[in-house]
Structures are given as structure tokens and as C-alpha cells.
Design an enzyme around this catalytic site. Structure first.
Site, PDB file in Angstrom:
ATOM      1  N   ASP A  96      30.836  47.778 -16.972  1.00 46.70           N
ATOM      2  CA  ASP A  96      30.417  46.992 -15.813  1.00 46.70           C
ATOM      3  C   ASP A  96      30.824  47.629 -14.486  1.00 46.70           C
ATOM      4  O   ASP A  96      31.595  48.587 -14.450  1.00 46.70           O
ATOM      5  CB  ASP A  96      30.984  45.557 -15.906  1.00 46.70           C
ATOM      6  CG  ASP A  96      32.371  45.512 -16.562  1.00 46.70           C
ATOM      7  OD1 ASP A  96      33.127  46.493 -16.414  1.00 46.70           O
ATOM      8  OD2 ASP A  96      32.686  44.510 -17.210  1.00 46.70           O
ATOM      9  N   ASN A 153      39.161  33.677 -20.079  1.00 51.70           N
ATOM     10  CA  ASN A 153      38.118  32.674 -20.347  1.00 51.70           C
ATOM     11  C   ASN A 153      37.204  33.085 -21.503  1.00 51.70           C
ATOM     12  O   ASN A 153      36.192  32.449 -21.769  1.00 51.70           O
ATOM     13  CB  ASN A 153      37.280  32.409 -19.084  1.00 51.70           C
ATOM     14  CG  ASN A 153      36.478  33.636 -18.634  1.00 51.70           C
ATOM     15  OD1 ASN A 153      36.516  34.694 -19.271  1.00 51.70           O
ATOM     16  ND2 ASN A 153      35.741  33.507 -17.545  1.00 51.70           N
ATOM     17  N   HIS A 194      35.517  36.015 -21.787  1.00 54.52           N
ATOM     18  CA  HIS A 194      34.400  36.921 -21.495  1.00 54.52           C
ATOM     19  C   HIS A 194      34.656  38.304 -22.089  1.00 54.52           C
ATOM     20  O   HIS A 194      35.801  38.714 -22.288  1.00 54.52           O
ATOM     21  CB  HIS A 194      34.097  37.005 -19.988  1.00 54.52           C
ATOM     22  CG  HIS A 194      35.095  37.733 -19.151  1.00 54.52           C
ATOM     23  ND1 HIS A 194      35.373  37.371 -17.850  1.00 54.52           N
ATOM     24  CD2 HIS A 194      35.893  38.815 -19.389  1.00 54.52           C
ATOM     25  CE1 HIS A 194      36.268  38.196 -17.344  1.00 54.52           C
ATOM     26  NE2 HIS A 194      36.605  39.086 -18.261  1.00 54.52           N
ATOM     27  N   GLU A 206      30.130  36.055 -18.898  1.00 58.46           N
ATOM     28  CA  GLU A 206      30.979  34.893 -18.665  1.00 58.46           C
ATOM     29  C   GLU A 206      30.519  33.713 -19.526  1.00 58.46           C
ATOM     30  O   GLU A 206      29.333  33.627 -19.881  1.00 58.46           O
ATOM     31  CB  GLU A 206      30.886  34.490 -17.183  1.00 58.46           C
ATOM     32  CG  GLU A 206      31.365  35.555 -16.198  1.00 58.46           C
ATOM     33  CD  GLU A 206      32.883  35.556 -15.997  1.00 58.46           C
ATOM     34  OE1 GLU A 206      33.623  35.359 -16.973  1.00 58.46           O
ATOM     35  OE2 GLU A 206      33.304  35.776 -14.849  1.00 58.46           O
TER      36      GLU A 206
END
Ligand code: F6R
Length: 243
Positions: free
Chosen positions: A67, A136, A138, A143
């Protein structure tokens, strides 16, 4: 999933560095998917120290990072490109043309995402994808959401993810980009082999859900359960909630 526990971050990083270097010598034209972030810092330190003085032949290795922040690219402090140069690429003899990075400053982000998918395909696909995991759940910047993107796409970053990245921007949350380009779930899951590293107790809940929980788009890493060759490498903190 194969789960491996390590006493600490350094042993984990040294073990993975040994495996990666062995994989490079077995397949000199290997295609690697690489993460940024805090977790792989020890891995890159270990890999670059062992690559010193040409001990590892990087000349044919090809890489694709997971990313990049929208609006940032080469030369921007805070970009993942700058992180990768500093942590790894400036220290090994990799061919610049063999380094795949998303350009967060591309005029057309959609075209840039499509280009990246094609480039990975043309390289023959990812042999080994290394991943970190967000608190979280991801992976990449996929996400938690009602639906996940299959391919490389523009991702809106959640508040927690932006806060976790503030360190790259002098601790100033306001400077952390709101969006990133990220490989999609299918881009990641098409890799021949996946290695996910997680360190620290703050990852333990996501790690437990990824391994023992249901498949859910609310915890994107849970989709790794369907991949046939996944190794999860954990330190004590990250393994804390596993039975
Ligand atoms: C980074 C990436 C992210 C990180 C994750 C964990 O390229 O794709 O999914 O792996 O946010 O980040 P750290 O290691 O900083 O806790």
C-alpha cells in the site's frame, strides 16, 4: 493456518529473515509482497544486515508493496516508498525497476490501481506475501467494512489506522492522509504463500479473531483462514488470547 509463537520480536524477525533469504536463494526471481509499519522494522533490519557485502543476491528479486498513502510518493517523508528505501531498498542491491510500489500521486488513482494489478500478474503473481495486521483486523489497508474490495483500490483509512500511522508524520494526526491505495483481498489471497507477523498485546484480539473467529468482512484478516498456505508468526503479547 500454521501458528508459531516466539519469545520476542527479535527471534521472530530473525527466523523470518532466515526463511526469506533461503527462499531468495532457492528462487532468485522470487516475487515478494511486502508490508510497512512498525512490525516489520526488525525483519528489515535483520535482512539488510545479512545482505551486507553481497551475501544475498537481490539482483533478480521483484517486490510489490501492499500500500501507499494517497498524495504521497517517492521523496515525500511519511510515504511508504520513503520507509521502504530507508528500511530495505537503499541497503540491498535490488534493481530499482524490480521494485513495485503504488504511486499515491498518480494523476488517475483508478488507472494506477489497474496498472499495479497488471504488473503483479505480469510478474507471475506473488510467491510470498508478508503481512502485518491492524489492531482492527485490517490487512494491507483493507479496513473492516460491510464488503471488501477484491482488487487494488483506493481505501478510506479509519481513525484508528490514521492514529497508528501518526508517527510517520511527526505525531500530527492532521497530517496523516485520509486515504491510501491498497492491494485488495483477492490480490493478497492469490499469493502462493502468506506469512503474517503480529507483535504486541494490542494485536491479540485481532489475532484471536483471525484464527479462531468466523470469516467476516468486519475482520478482514479472518479471510486468511481460507488460504491453504498461511503461517502466522506471533510474539507472546500477540498470542495472549489464543487458546
Ligand atoms: C502496512 C500495512 C498494514 C500494517 C498494519 C500493522 O503496509 O499494510 O496493514 O501491516 O497496519 O501496522 P504496524 O506493523 O505498524 O502495527
Amino acid at each position: 493456518m500454521k501458528i508459531e509463537r516466539f519469545d520476542n520480536d527479535d527471534v521472530l524477525a530473525a527466523t523470518l529473515a532466515t526463511r526469506l533469504i533461503a527462499a531468495i536463494s532457492l528462487k532468485p526471481r522470487i516475487v515478494l509482497g511486502l508490508p510497512t509499519g512498525r512490525t516489520p522494522v526488525a525483519l528489515y533490519r535483520e535482512v539488510r544486515s545479512r545482505s551486507h557485502r553481497g551475501h544475498v543476491d537481490w539482483s533478480q528479486v521483484r517486490t510489490f508493496n501492499l500500500d501507499e498513502f494517497v498524495g504521497l510518493g517517492a521523496g515525500d517523508a511519511g510515504s511508504y516508498r520513503s520507509y521502504m528505501q530507508a528500511e530495505l531498498f537503499d541497503h540491498v542491491r535490488i534493481e530499482p525497476l524490480n521494485v513495485g510500489m503504488l504511486d499515491g500521486r498518480a494523476a488517475s488513482l483508478a488507472a494506477e490501481c489497474a496498472r499495479y494489478e497488471r504488473a503483479i500478474e505480469r510478474a507471475g503473481g506473488l510467491d510470498i506475501q508478508i503481512l502485518g495486521i491492524g489492531a482492527n483486523g485490517h490487512i494491507g489497508f483493507n479496513e473492516p467494512a460491510d464488503a471488501l474490495d477484491a482488487k487494488t483500490h483506493v481505501a478510506a483509512l479509519q481513525g484508528e489506522t490514521r492514529r497508528a500511522n501518526a508517527g510517520l508524520f511527526g505525531g500530527e494526526l492532521g497530517r496523516v492522509p485520509t486515504h491510501a491505495l491498497s492491494m485488495g483481498m483477492a490480490t493478497i489471497l492469490r499469493a502462493q504463500e502468506i506469512v503474517l507477523m503480529a507483535t504486541g498485546a494490542e494485536k491479540s484480539e485481532a489475532v484471536a479473531g483471525m484464527i479462531d473467529g468466523p470469516l467476516t468482512t468486519r475482520l478482514p484478516a479472518s479471510f486468511l483462514q481460507v488460504h491453504p498456505r498461511v503461517t502466522v508468526m506471533l510474539d507472546r503479547g500477540a498470542a495472549r488470547r489464543l487458546t
